[in-house]
Design an enzyme around this catalytic site. Structure first.
Site, PDB file in Angstrom:
ATOM      1  N   ASP A  39       0.851  -1.197   0.000  1.00  0.00           N
ATOM      2  CA  ASP A  39       0.000   0.000   0.000  1.00  0.00           C
ATOM      3  C   ASP A  39       0.884   1.244   0.000  1.00  0.00           C
ATOM      4  OD1 ASP A  39      -1.920   1.977   0.467  1.00  0.00           O
ATOM      5  OD2 ASP A  39      -3.079   0.698   1.789  1.00  0.00           O
ATOM      6  N   ASP A  40       0.763   2.068  -1.021  1.00  0.00           N
ATOM      7  CA  ASP A  40       1.536   3.320  -1.116  1.00  0.00           C
ATOM      8  C   ASP A  40       3.023   3.069  -1.348  1.00  0.00           C
ATOM      9  OD1 ASP A  40      -0.835   4.605  -0.538  1.00  0.00           O
ATOM     10  OD2 ASP A  40      -0.093   5.675   1.209  1.00  0.00           O
ATOM     11  N   CYS A  73      -6.049   4.464  -3.132  1.00  0.00           N
ATOM     12  CA  CYS A  73      -6.243   3.082  -2.681  1.00  0.00           C
ATOM     13  C   CYS A  73      -7.497   2.423  -3.242  1.00  0.00           C
ATOM     14  CB  CYS A  73      -6.280   3.033  -1.160  1.00  0.00           C
ATOM     15  SG  CYS A  73      -4.792   3.664  -0.353  1.00  0.00           S
ATOM     16  N   ASP A 317      -0.775  -0.670  -4.756  1.00  0.00           N
ATOM     17  CA  ASP A 317      -1.996  -0.010  -5.223  1.00  0.00           C
ATOM     18  C   ASP A 317      -1.741   1.384  -5.766  1.00  0.00           C
ATOM     19  OD1 ASP A 317      -1.452   1.192  -2.790  1.00  0.00           O
ATOM     20  OD2 ASP A 317      -3.486   0.998  -1.986  1.00  0.00           O
TER      21      ASP A 317
END
Length: 552
Positions: A39-40, A73, A317
């Site tokens: 994530d990120d 996201c 993502d």
């Protein structure tokens, strides 16, 4: 007719030929599929993930020009599950009414895990799902999942003291060392592999880590006014002295070419740079537990005898900013740190240790998995399967990719990025000459024709669906036999004005090239596999293939 330039028969990368096609073999068993999504995560941070490098990249393929269309996201994850751009799946943000899980929920019955279940796969998900999942109905198990271990919001963003929906039962995890979120996700993923493999039926395992996204609890060394992740205790301060990367775009001095939203941003102060640096270091530390998770999952697959028959995908993502263009943190913007993300694949039929330059994008993930598993999608997919590009690395599609949010739409080619904002502002970057996107050429007379061309293509992409999203240049290949055992080959179409050069490859040998219109002419009339490769002024390349008979 223009005489073609015919070099010595230079052998290019191996291509299939009519004479060397293998005999039909028994179909291979359908592969298991494992997708690990962080994530990120930026591409730059991959450098500290030695297991991803050694166990995935060196044993498989890395797409070095991989993007997410909507770098946020929830829309990005909906694209993974649907195989569609956000303007088609409808999730246009992280929260209602434009986005969030409740916007997606009516569509989840027609998504990737459902298609795989219908194709005979066992499916399991571990970790983060879509933003907002669990707020209204925390015990709900989304459609398509045979096994479900999903984090419920708002506790998703707590590295300790979070709640998982474990197949409809809410389980609270505490603050002890063994409750560290990434390690719990890894343990559940490994347990799923052990139970699902060796399989009576193939399986699909989705593992979605929170790291390196920011999350609680706050730690003593966290900077003020800067959210950070929480590294595992064993990794804390591993990168305490790591310097913050400072590309030319870092704390960009002159942003007069940028939209007003960027121009209004002040230069980063030394105090703010210190906070960005601490965040960067903790983000690197937090992905080390994810890297260990990848190793544990690979080991479990190997112990079960299923590693060789598993398509393993590692991606993120969206990307993240660390001070580029004065943006201290976050994503969503169209610039490269935000939209460019890792993509590494390992599995049956995937060559080892290769790096592919063809543009890929997150709309391709579902199409690739559907292709590998022989599943039938219930939606019109906007992406392409990447497997043909892996089997034949000289193949090129020549397509554009779309970057979109409610605030802008942009077209990304291998060389250019052209954006139109909802404020009527525009941006145009020449990535070959300006990879850090320092000077927008949207008002430059030298780029006027290119800007017009890109604007027309962007107009189509904004509302594209299915094949129109995948369309390459308007070119087509014509070929016919002429006298003297020769073949006339010609590349024609509206986009020949954009063509720089065309190579003609017959039976894996370049037999001709042409850098001037009309593109083509007579070549040898031998039978075989003919590939014509065109290079365009906007950086795109596209190949056209034809199996041809001998001319007599």
């Amino acid at each position: 007719m223009r005489k073609l330039l015919v070099p010595a028969a230079a052998v290019l990368a191996a291509l299939p030929t009519a004479a060397s096609e293998p005999e039909a073999a028994a179909p291979a068993p359908r592969p298991n599929v494992v997708v690990v999504m962080s994530d990120d995560q930026t591409v730059e941070s991959l450098r500290v993930m030695t297991n991803v490098d050694q166990l995935l990249a060196r044993q498989g393929a890395t797409f070095v020009n991989n993007f997410v269309s909507y770098s946020l996201c929830c829309p990005s994850r909906a694209t993974f599950l649907s195989g569609q751009y956000a303007h088609n799946h409808g999730v246009m943000g992280n929260a209602p009414p434009q986005g969030g899980y409740e916007t997606w929920r009516p569509s989840e019955g027609n998504s990737l895990p459902v298609w795989l279940q219908q194709a005979g796969y066992r499916t399991a998900h571990v970790g983060k799902y879509l933003n907002g999942y669990g707020r209204q109905d925390p015990a709900h198990v989304p459609a398509g999942w045979s096994e479900w271990y999903g984090s419920t919001d708002p506790s998703t963003y707590q590295y300790y003291n979070y709640t998982l929906n474990e197949n409809g039962r809410l389980v609270k995890h505490g603050a002890s060392a063994q409750d560290y979120q990434a390690d719990v996700y890894t343990a559940k993923a490994v347990d799923a592999v052990k139970r699902l493999a060796p399989p009576a039926q193939p399986f699909f395992l989705s593992v979605a880590y929170l790291a390196p996204h920011s999350g609680g609890p706050r730690e003593s060394d966290d900077p003020r006014n800067q959210a950070t992740p929480v590294p595992a205790p064993r990794h804390r301060n591993r990168f305490a002295s790591e310097p913050l990367p400072a590309p030319p775009s870092f704390n960009e001095a002159d942003v007069s070419d940028k939209p007003a939203a960027i121009r209004r941003r002040p230069l980063l102060t030394q105090q703010r740079i210190g906070a960005v640096t601490e965040n960067y270091r903790q983000r690197l530390e937090s992905v080390l537990a994810v890297d260990e998770g990848v190793a544990a999952i690979v080991r479990a697959l190997q112990d079960a005898g299923e590693l060789a028959n598993t398509l393993f995908v590692y991606t993120a993502d969206n990307g993240f900013f660390h001070g580029e263009h004065r943006i201290p943190n976050g994503k969503v913007q169209l610039y490269e740190p935000s939209v460019r993300v890792p993509l590494v694949l390992r599995g049956p039929g995937i060559p080892r240790g290769v790096r592919l330059a063809q543009q890929s994008i997150n709309v391709d993930l579902a199409a690739t998995i559907v292709d590998a598993t022989n599943a039938r999608p219930g939606r019109t997919l906007d992406g392409v399967s990447l497997l043909p590009l892996l089997r034949d690395r000289t193949r090129s599609l020549g397509r554009d990719v779309l970057l979109e949010t409610p605030g802008y739409a942009a077209i990304h080619t291998p060389r250019y990025v052209y954006a139109e904002h909802s404020t009527a502002e525009r941006e145009l970057y020449d990535l070959k000459n300006d990879p850090d996107e320092l000077v927008s050429q949207h008002d430059s007379p030298a780029y006027a024709q290119l800007r017009s061309d890109l604007a027309q293509r962007l107009l189509r992409l904004r509302t594209c669906k299915g094949a129109t999203c995948r369309r390459g240049p308007q070119l087509r290949l014509l070929t016919r036999c002429i006298t003297g055992k020769r073949r006339l080959v010609r590349l024609v179409g509206a986009d020949t004005r954009l063509v720089l050069n065309v190579d003609f490859v017959l039976r894996a040998q370049r037999v001709a090239s042409d850098a001037h219109a009309p593109f083509g002419g007579p070549i040898t009339g031998r039978a075989g596999f003919l590939r014509v490769r065109a290079t365009l002024t906007d950086g795109r390349t596209v190949t056209y293939d034809r199996s041809v008979r001998a001319c007599r």
